[in-house]
Design an enzyme around this catalytic site. Structure first.
Site, PDB file in Angstrom:
ATOM      1  N   ASN A 237      69.888   0.269  40.512  1.00 15.02           N
ATOM      2  CA  ASN A 237      69.988  -0.303  41.854  1.00 15.02           C
ATOM      3  C   ASN A 237      68.647  -0.089  42.544  1.00 15.02           C
ATOM      4  OD1 ASN A 237      70.572  -0.939  44.480  1.00 15.02           O
ATOM      5  ND2 ASN A 237      72.103   0.671  44.787  1.00 15.02           N
TER       6      ASN A 237
ATOM      7  N   LYS B 176      67.644  -1.129  45.315  1.00 16.74           N
ATOM      8  CA  LYS B 176      67.749  -1.069  46.780  1.00 16.74           C
ATOM      9  C   LYS B 176      66.641  -1.925  47.403  1.00 16.74           C
ATOM     10  CE  LYS B 176      70.185   3.242  46.335  1.00 16.74           C
ATOM     11  NZ  LYS B 176      70.547   4.542  46.885  1.00 16.74           N
TER      12      LYS B 176
ATOM     13  N   HIS C 124      78.664  -0.774  47.883  1.00 16.34           N
ATOM     14  CA  HIS C 124      77.845   0.444  47.813  1.00 16.34           C
ATOM     15  C   HIS C 124      78.007   1.210  49.129  1.00 16.34           C
ATOM     16  CE1 HIS C 124      74.318   3.018  47.778  1.00 16.34           C
ATOM     17  NE2 HIS C 124      74.344   2.889  46.452  1.00 16.34           N
TER      18      HIS C 124
ATOM     19  N   GLU D 209      75.969   2.540  51.011  1.00 15.10           N
ATOM     20  CA  GLU D 209      75.011   2.148  52.058  1.00 15.10           C
ATOM     21  C   GLU D 209      75.472   0.867  52.749  1.00 15.10           C
ATOM     22  OE1 GLU D 209      71.527   2.339  49.574  1.00 15.10           O
ATOM     23  OE2 GLU D 209      71.768   4.510  49.465  1.00 15.10           O
TER      24      GLU D 209
ATOM     25  N   GLY E 145      70.855   9.875  46.711  1.00 17.15           N
ATOM     26  CA  GLY E 145      69.516  10.037  47.299  1.00 17.15           C
ATOM     27  C   GLY E 145      69.247  11.429  47.827  1.00 17.15           C
TER      28      GLY E 145
HETATM   29  P1  PGA Z   1      70.297   7.733  43.722  1.00 18.19           P
HETATM   30  O1  PGA Z   1      71.120   6.437  44.184  1.00 18.19           O
HETATM   31  O2  PGA Z   1      70.257   7.702  42.211  1.00 18.19           O
HETATM   32  O3  PGA Z   1      68.926   7.552  44.336  1.00 18.19           O
HETATM   33  O4  PGA Z   1      71.022   8.915  44.242  1.00 18.19           O
HETATM   34  C1  PGA Z   1      72.292   6.042  43.521  1.00 18.19           C
HETATM   35  C2  PGA Z   1      72.884   4.837  44.178  1.00 18.19           C
HETATM   36  O5  PGA Z   1      72.830   4.739  45.402  1.00 18.19           O
HETATM   37  O6  PGA Z   1      73.399   3.927  43.507  1.00 18.19           O
END
Ligand code: PGA
Length: 253
Positions: A9, A11, A96, A98, A174
Site C-alpha cells: 500500500n 499510500k 483501510h 486511514e 505506521g
Molecule cells: P505500515 O502500514 O506497514 O506502514 O504500518 C500498513 C498499512 O497501513 O497498510
C-alpha cells in the site's frame, strides 16, 4: 494450501517519476515470485496507468487503494471500478483504517464498495482492525465481529472467495509497533471463525487473511508463519524495492 498475498500500500507516496523508479527496481529484484506467493502493488490513482503498463509480463499484480461505490456520475474526485480495471487493476484495498479515520468511511460504505468491486470483477482487500483504546478496553473481539459482519453483509458464497481480508490493528499501523505473531494469529483465527459462521468452514478455509501493521523484513517471516496468516498488507516497507522484496521472500513456504 492458501496462496500468500503480499500487497504493498503505497499510500500518498510516489509521483510518476518515482513510480517508474520503484517499479523498475522491483521487477529487477523479483523477476519471478515464489510459487505459493502473489504480490500486488497499490500505487496512488495517478500512477496506476503507468504501473499497469510497466507490470505487463511481470509477476506483480496491480491494485488501487480505494474506489467509489457508484458506477459513474457527478461525483467530483471519485474513481470507479471500471476506471480501475481499465488501468490493469485486479485488486482494490477498501476500508483501510486511514479511510475510516480521516474520511469517515463506515462498515456500510465499505460493504457497498466491496459489493461494487466484486460485481465489476475486482478482488477487494477489505481492512478491519481495532484501535488501541478498544484493545485496552477488552472489546477487540466485539469490534472485529461487528466489522466483519458489516463489511461482508450480502456478499454471496460464490463471491466470497474473491475477497481478501486484511487484519490491521490500528495501533500497529505506521507506529513501528507490530502485533506479536500470537496476537495476530488469535485475531486471524477469530476472523476465520466469523467467516465460517456466516458461510461455512470449507469456504472460510479458502479465504486469504492478511496481516498489516509495521510489517518489515525482520518480522515478516515470524508473522507469516502463523497458521491463519496468509499474507501481508505492507505500508512503509513497500516503498523500497529491497525491503518489499525481502518481505515477499519471507512468505515463501
Ligand atoms: P505500515 O502500514 O506497514 O506502514 O504500518 C500498513 C498499512 O497501513 O497498510
Amino acid at each position: 494450501m492458501r496462496t500468500m498475498i503480499i500487497a504493498g500500500n503505497w499510500k500518498m507516496y510516489k509521483d510518476l517519476h518515482e513510480t517508474k523508479e520503484l517499479v523498475t527496481a522491483l521487477k529487477a529484484a523479483m523477476p519471478s515470485l515464489p510459487g505459493n506467493v502473489q504480490s500486488v502493488l497499490c500505487p496512488p490513482y495517478t500512477s496506476l496507468a503507468l504501473a499497469g503498463e510497466m507490470l505487463k509480463g511481470s509477476p506483480f499484480l496491480l491494485g488501487a487503494q480505494n474506489m467509489s461505490q457508484h458506477d459513474e456520475g457527478a461525483y467530483t474526485g471519485e474513481v470507479s471500478a471500471k476506471m480501475l480495471k481499465a488501468t490493469g487493476c485486479t485488486f482494490v484495498i477498501l476500508g483501510h483504517s486511514e479511510r475510516r479515520q480521516y474520511f469517515g468511511e463506515t462498515n456500510e460504505l465499505v460493504n457497498a464498495k466491496a459489493r461494487k468491486a466484486l460485481a465489476a470483477g475486482l478482488r477487494p482487500i477489505i481492512c478491519v482492525g481495532e484501535t488501541l483504546a478498544e484493545r485496552e478496553a477488552g472489546v477487540m473481539a466485539q469490534i472485529i465481529t461487528t466489522q466483519i459482519k458489516g463489511v461482508l453483509a450480502g456478499i454471496s458464497p460464490h463471491e466470497m472467495p474473491n475477497c481478501v481480508i486484511a487484519y490491521e490493528p490500528v495501533w500497529a499501523i505506521g507506529t513501528g509497533r507490530t502485533a506479536t505473531p500470537q496476537q495476530a494469529q488469535e485475531v486471524h483465527q477469530l476472523i476465520r471463525k466469523l467467516i465460517a459462521q456466516q458461510y461455512d468452514w470449507a469456504l472460510a478455509e479458502r479465504i486469504t487473511i492478511q496481516y498489516g501493521g509495521s510489517v518489515k523484513p525482520d518480522n515478516a517471516a515470524e508473522i507469516l508463519a502463523q497458521n491463519d496468516v496468509d499474507g501481508a498488507l505492507v505500508g512503509g516497507a513497500c516503498l523500497k524495492a529491497d525491503s518489499f522484496s525481502a518481505i515477499i521472500k519471507a512468505a515463501q513456504a
